[in-house]
Scaffold this motif. Structure first.
Motif, PDB file in Angstrom:
ATOM      1  N   GLY A  60      62.863  39.497  33.188  1.00  0.00           N
ATOM      2  CA  GLY A  60      62.269  40.611  33.909  1.00  0.00           C
ATOM      3  C   GLY A  60      60.776  40.371  34.000  1.00  0.00           C
ATOM      4  N   ALA A  61      60.036  41.318  34.577  1.00  0.00           N
ATOM      5  CA  ALA A  61      58.593  41.153  34.701  1.00  0.00           C
ATOM      6  C   ALA A  61      57.909  42.508  34.567  1.00  0.00           C
ATOM      7  CB  ALA A  61      58.232  40.508  36.036  1.00  0.00           C
ATOM      8  N   TYR A  62      56.618  42.463  34.224  1.00  0.00           N
ATOM      9  CA  TYR A  62      55.841  43.712  34.214  1.00  0.00           C
ATOM     10  C   TYR A  62      54.479  43.472  34.826  1.00  0.00           C
ATOM     11  CZ  TYR A  62      53.220  42.261  29.949  1.00  0.00           C
ATOM     12  OH  TYR A  62      52.411  41.610  29.033  1.00  0.00           O
ATOM     13  N   TRP A  63      53.913  44.560  35.363  1.00  0.00           N
ATOM     14  CA  TRP A  63      52.598  44.524  35.993  1.00  0.00           C
ATOM     15  C   TRP A  63      51.722  45.578  35.348  1.00  0.00           C
ATOM     16  CZ3 TRP A  63      51.050  40.798  39.259  1.00  0.00           C
ATOM     17  CH2 TRP A  63      49.789  40.955  39.855  1.00  0.00           C
ATOM     18  N   TYR A  64      50.616  45.134  34.725  1.00  0.00           N
ATOM     19  CA  TYR A  64      49.714  46.055  34.021  1.00  0.00           C
ATOM     20  C   TYR A  64      48.834  46.784  35.029  1.00  0.00           C
ATOM     21  CZ  TYR A  64      46.604  47.757  30.335  1.00  0.00           C
ATOM     22  OH  TYR A  64      45.891  48.557  29.478  1.00  0.00           O
ATOM     23  N   SER A  65      48.782  48.110  34.887  1.00  0.00           N
ATOM     24  CA  SER A  65      48.088  48.928  35.877  1.00  0.00           C
ATOM     25  C   SER A  65      46.698  49.373  35.434  1.00  0.00           C
ATOM     26  CB  SER A  65      48.919  50.182  36.182  1.00  0.00           C
ATOM     27  OG  SER A  65      48.211  51.031  37.056  1.00  0.00           O
ATOM     28  N   TYR A  66      45.783  49.328  36.397  1.00  0.00           N
ATOM     29  CA  TYR A  66      44.471  49.962  36.262  1.00  0.00           C
ATOM     30  C   TYR A  66      44.281  50.999  37.367  1.00  0.00           C
ATOM     31  CZ  TYR A  66      43.026  46.375  32.905  1.00  0.00           C
ATOM     32  OH  TYR A  66      42.916  45.567  31.795  1.00  0.00           O
ATOM     33  N   ALA A  67      45.367  51.404  38.010  1.00  0.00           N
ATOM     34  CA  ALA A  67      45.277  52.253  39.200  1.00  0.00           C
ATOM     35  C   ALA A  67      44.521  53.552  38.918  1.00  0.00           C
ATOM     36  CB  ALA A  67      46.673  52.560  39.715  1.00  0.00           C
ATOM     37  N   ALA A  68      43.610  53.877  39.822  1.00  0.00           N
ATOM     38  CA  ALA A  68      42.850  55.126  39.737  1.00  0.00           C
ATOM     39  C   ALA A  68      43.287  56.112  40.806  1.00  0.00           C
ATOM     40  CB  ALA A  68      41.353  54.840  39.872  1.00  0.00           C
ATOM     41  N   SER A  69      44.335  55.755  41.561  1.00  0.00           N
ATOM     42  CA  SER A  69      44.854  56.635  42.612  1.00  0.00           C
ATOM     43  C   SER A  69      46.254  56.161  42.986  1.00  0.00           C
ATOM     44  CB  SER A  69      43.956  56.602  43.850  1.00  0.00           C
ATOM     45  OG  SER A  69      44.013  55.313  44.450  1.00  0.00           O
ATOM     46  N   GLU A  70      46.965  56.993  43.720  1.00  0.00           N
ATOM     47  CA  GLU A  70      48.282  56.577  44.203  1.00  0.00           C
ATOM     48  C   GLU A  70      48.154  55.371  45.134  1.00  0.00           C
ATOM     49  OE1 GLU A  70      51.002  59.795  45.474  1.00  0.00           O
ATOM     50  OE2 GLU A  70      49.451  61.143  44.677  1.00  0.00           O
ATOM     51  N   ALA A  71      47.082  55.357  45.931  1.00  0.00           N
ATOM     52  CA  ALA A  71      46.866  54.212  46.821  1.00  0.00           C
ATOM     53  C   ALA A  71      46.668  52.933  46.013  1.00  0.00           C
ATOM     54  CB  ALA A  71      45.652  54.466  47.723  1.00  0.00           C
ATOM     55  N   ASP A  72      45.950  53.034  44.910  1.00  0.00           N
ATOM     56  CA  ASP A  72      45.776  51.877  44.029  1.00  0.00           C
ATOM     57  C   ASP A  72      47.128  51.398  43.497  1.00  0.00           C
ATOM     58  OD1 ASP A  72      43.057  51.804  44.286  1.00  0.00           O
ATOM     59  OD2 ASP A  72      42.617  52.615  42.287  1.00  0.00           O
ATOM     60  N   ALA A  73      47.962  52.348  43.087  1.00  0.00           N
ATOM     61  CA  ALA A  73      49.265  51.978  42.533  1.00  0.00           C
ATOM     62  C   ALA A  73      50.122  51.280  43.581  1.00  0.00           C
ATOM     63  CB  ALA A  73      49.978  53.229  42.005  1.00  0.00           C
ATOM     64  N   ARG A  74      50.045  51.740  44.822  1.00  0.00           N
ATOM     65  CA  ARG A  74      50.798  51.074  45.891  1.00  0.00           C
ATOM     66  C   ARG A  74      50.235  49.684  46.152  1.00  0.00           C
ATOM     67  NH1 ARG A  74      51.286  56.515  47.788  1.00  0.00           N
ATOM     68  NH2 ARG A  74      49.279  56.394  48.844  1.00  0.00           N
ATOM     69  N   ALA A  75      48.910  49.545  46.041  1.00  0.00           N
ATOM     70  CA  ALA A  75      48.288  48.226  46.208  1.00  0.00           C
ATOM     71  C   ALA A  75      48.714  47.294  45.079  1.00  0.00           C
ATOM     72  CB  ALA A  75      46.768  48.359  46.243  1.00  0.00           C
ATOM     73  N   GLU A  76      48.817  47.825  43.864  1.00  0.00           N
ATOM     74  CA  GLU A  76      49.285  47.009  42.743  1.00  0.00           C
ATOM     75  C   GLU A  76      50.727  46.557  42.966  1.00  0.00           C
ATOM     76  OE1 GLU A  76      46.537  48.611  39.033  1.00  0.00           O
ATOM     77  OE2 GLU A  76      48.535  49.478  39.305  1.00  0.00           O
ATOM     78  N   ALA A  77      51.544  47.445  43.514  1.00  0.00           N
ATOM     79  CA  ALA A  77      52.931  47.066  43.816  1.00  0.00           C
ATOM     80  C   ALA A  77      52.965  45.928  44.830  1.00  0.00           C
ATOM     81  CB  ALA A  77      53.707  48.269  44.335  1.00  0.00           C
ATOM     82  N   ALA A  78      52.116  46.014  45.840  1.00  0.00           N
ATOM     83  CA  ALA A  78      52.096  44.983  46.882  1.00  0.00           C
ATOM     84  C   ALA A  78      51.709  43.625  46.311  1.00  0.00           C
ATOM     85  CB  ALA A  78      51.129  45.384  47.996  1.00  0.00           C
ATOM     86  N   VAL A  79      50.703  43.591  45.443  1.00  0.00           N
ATOM     87  CA  VAL A  79      50.275  42.304  44.896  1.00  0.00           C
ATOM     88  C   VAL A  79      51.275  41.812  43.844  1.00  0.00           C
ATOM     89  CG1 VAL A  79      48.762  43.150  43.032  1.00  0.00           C
ATOM     90  CG2 VAL A  79      48.237  40.996  44.171  1.00  0.00           C
ATOM     91  N   CYS A  80      51.930  42.730  43.132  1.00  0.00           N
ATOM     92  CA  CYS A  80      52.995  42.339  42.216  1.00  0.00           C
ATOM     93  C   CYS A  80      54.110  41.643  42.989  1.00  0.00           C
ATOM     94  CB  CYS A  80      53.542  43.565  41.483  1.00  0.00           C
ATOM     95  SG  CYS A  80      54.984  43.230  40.438  1.00  0.00           S
TER      96      CYS A  80
END
Length: 295
Positions: A60-80
């Protein structure tokens, strides 16, 4: 069911996954990266993935978040997704929520981050989950979000004190496992994620082709003389040890035991077990019962 696993990142250095597998470890969750940029991909991710797969480990895999907004979290998903593209994972892809700056903004904010990241992953065909420590899980994540996604809870000690349902528990950060230099995180999985993910066609796996014998016919909940006749045929099958299901032939109801027997036989014949005993099923069952009793 308790399945032994570990989770790793660049901080574990060069890992001998063959030794890890020989030590009784079944799965590994690998850090794919962190943040919003592909430059933040874990530098050991590709090597760890390749070696773990070669050793026969589920991954499996995990992605560590620094998101400061929902938009950031979606951007993290895209790069993941960019980081893990083209690979297959038997375990979920987890959103790693740990930053105090995120927790300080409260339950609604943290829950929205999880929903934003995991929602994007699901749209792309991934089986998504949340990694979080037990105390912030209880404090900053709504019950709806905790129940919605695969949950991986961290709490170090002899037991996990989270009262809700969870699929994985990270029980130590100082584990010693053959093949890993120094300490590593150790986990137990309580859910058969490989079966769920493969059968669902998630995480890069193709969904198995369904092959039905009948799409209509007797099914669970039906009551009729036809069901009673079906159960009599199934009873003859059971007498020969060709189904292990328990069902009562004294009434005309199609209940759990009858469904189990039908599905066992469909599986034996190479069909998708959909619990339906239609015209083709009954005809073939009758022919086989005839052959059995005349052989």
């Amino acid at each position: 069911m308790k399945i032994k696993g570990i989770d790793v990142s660049q901080w574990q250095g060069d890992i001998d996954f063959g030794k890890v597998r020989s030590a009784g470890v079944d799965f590994v969750i690998i850090r794919a990266g962190y943040g919003r940029y592909i430059s933040q991909k874990d530098p050991t991710f590709e090597d760890n993935y390749r070696k773990a797969k070669s050793a026969g480990l589920n991954v499996g895999a995990y992605w560590y978040s620094y998101a400061a907004s929902e938009a950031d979290a979606r951007a993290e998903a895209a790069v993941c997704m960019e980081a893990i593209r083209g690979k297959q994972f038997e375990y979920p892809i987890y959103f790693d929520l740990e930053e105090q700056s995120q927790f300080s903004r409260g339950k609604a904010f943290c829950s929205a981050l999880v929903t934003a990241f995991c929602g994007e992953m699901e749209k792309a065909g991934y089986f998504a989950g949340l990694y979080i420590s037990r105390s912030p899980l209880q404090t900053y994540i709504t019950a709806e979000v905790a129940e919605r996604y695969a949950l991986w809870v961290a709490e170090y000690g002899s037991r996990c004190n989270y009262s809700g349902a969870y699929g994985m528990w990270q029980y130590t950060s100082t584990g010693k496992v053959s093949g890993v230099n120094g300490a590593c995180d150790c986990d137990y999985a309580y859910t058969d994620y490989p079966s769920i993910i493969k059968n669902g066609g998630f995480n890069g796996f193709a969904k198995p082709t369904e092959h039905f014998l009948d799409i209509s016919g007797f099914k669970k909940g039906d009551k009729s003389l036809g069901v009673l006749a079906l159960k009599q045929l199934l009873h003859l099958f059971r007498e020969k040890g060709l189904t292990s299901a328990n069902f009562d032939v004294s009434h005309d109801g199609f209940y759990d035991g009858t469904e189990k027997a039908v599905n066992e036989i469909l599986t034996r014949w190479g069909y998708t077990p959909n619990g339906i005993a239609g015209e083709n099923f009954i005809k073939r069952l009758g022919e086989e019962v005839f052959l059995i009793h005349n052989s």
